[in-house]
Scaffold this active site. Sequence first.
Site, short mmCIF file in Angstrom:
data_model
loop_
_atom_site.label_atom_id
_atom_site.label_comp_id
_atom_site.label_asym_id
_atom_site.label_seq_id
_atom_site.Cartn_x
_atom_site.Cartn_y
_atom_site.Cartn_z
N GLY A 15 -32.01 -68.40 3.71
CA GLY A 15 -33.39 -68.89 3.74
C GLY A 15 -34.34 -67.94 4.43
O GLY A 15 -35.18 -68.35 5.24
N GLY A 16 -34.26 -66.67 4.07
CA GLY A 16 -35.01 -65.65 4.80
C GLY A 16 -36.50 -65.60 4.56
O GLY A 16 -37.21 -64.96 5.33
N ASN A 82 -29.71 -71.00 8.00
CA ASN A 82 -31.09 -71.42 8.23
C ASN A 82 -31.73 -72.12 7.04
O ASN A 82 -32.66 -72.89 7.22
CB ASN A 82 -31.93 -70.18 8.61
CG ASN A 82 -33.41 -70.47 8.55
OD1 ASN A 82 -33.95 -71.19 9.38
ND2 ASN A 82 -34.09 -69.91 7.55
N SER A 134 -32.36 -79.54 13.76
CA SER A 134 -33.72 -80.02 14.02
C SER A 134 -33.68 -81.06 15.12
O SER A 134 -32.65 -81.74 15.32
CB SER A 134 -34.32 -80.65 12.75
OG SER A 134 -35.51 -81.37 13.04
N TYR A 147 -33.22 -86.27 5.62
CA TYR A 147 -33.36 -85.01 6.36
C TYR A 147 -32.69 -85.12 7.73
O TYR A 147 -31.92 -84.23 8.14
CB TYR A 147 -34.84 -84.68 6.52
CG TYR A 147 -35.13 -83.42 7.29
CD1 TYR A 147 -35.04 -82.17 6.68
CD2 TYR A 147 -35.50 -83.47 8.64
CE1 TYR A 147 -35.31 -81.01 7.39
CE2 TYR A 147 -35.78 -82.31 9.35
CZ TYR A 147 -35.68 -81.08 8.72
OH TYR A 147 -35.95 -79.93 9.43
N ALA A 150 -28.87 -85.06 7.40
CA ALA A 150 -28.34 -83.72 7.12
C ALA A 150 -28.35 -82.85 8.36
O ALA A 150 -27.38 -82.14 8.65
CB ALA A 150 -29.15 -83.07 6.00
N LYS A 151 -29.43 -82.92 9.11
CA LYS A 151 -29.54 -82.10 10.32
C LYS A 151 -28.57 -82.58 11.41
O LYS A 151 -28.03 -81.76 12.17
CB LYS A 151 -30.98 -82.11 10.84
CG LYS A 151 -31.97 -81.36 9.96
CD LYS A 151 -31.58 -79.89 9.81
CE LYS A 151 -32.70 -79.06 9.20
NZ LYS A 151 -32.30 -77.63 9.03
N ILE A 180 -42.48 -77.31 14.32
CA ILE A 180 -42.85 -75.90 14.26
C ILE A 180 -44.02 -75.72 13.30
O ILE A 180 -44.04 -76.30 12.21
CB ILE A 180 -41.65 -75.04 13.78
CG1 ILE A 180 -40.44 -75.25 14.70
CG2 ILE A 180 -42.04 -73.57 13.70
CD1 ILE A 180 -40.65 -74.84 16.13
#
Length: 237
Positions: A15-16, A82, A134, A147, A150-151, A180
């Site tokens: 995921g760059g 990531n 997260s 979400y 998953a985190k 963020i």
Amino acid sequence: MSNSEQKRKTAVITGGTGTIGQALVEIISKRYDVVFTYLSNKNKASELEHLYSAKSYRCDITDINVAKRIAMKHDCDLLINNAGISQIKLFTDITELDWYKMMDVHLTGSFYFTQAFVPQMVNRKSGCVINISSVWGLVGASCEVHYSTAKAGLIGFTKALAQELGPSGVRVNCIAPGVITGSMNKGLSEDVLHELREDTPLRRLGTAKEVAVAALYLAGAEFVTGQVLSVDGGFGL
């Protein structure tokens, strides 16, 4: 061979081209040769390659063969899982496709890449895996059940794998960013963002660069494993 002549180690980052991914490529490239994956935004990938002498692969990390192909071409000393997606949706409106896509990107992709590169690390008796979770994986978020799930799974993945790989000299840690600034939160209203700032003791949102600096710390913290480092400004204290 002098220190200046020693071969640089290699970091693989998934995921760059995302908000945090770009910062990871920038900061990690200070000490590692960087290989990163991306799914879209070829222009940004090319820019990162040029700026940081990195190598990129456009791919779907949920394809079981992708990580294996990259592992055949590159040694990996530091793996940062990531890549991620986000979605705000009422629990009752989450579809089967929404659910499986969320789990696939965060958990299955991390499983594939970790399983592809860990044998190299075990053989060398050294290496580091960092999973990007997260704050919502720790405390949960309304309208983000899939979400958050998953985190949270990445946190369990981290702790179990750290136990298993520790005797082989391989460290596994996790970062749990708070809110963020960047594209993943662009759908939040200013009122919601203001409320999140007020709920954060430092009274501001975090930056992707602050997450990347934490990753660089964990990459070099030789006696730290199985930990979740919250980079959240004190959110949830």
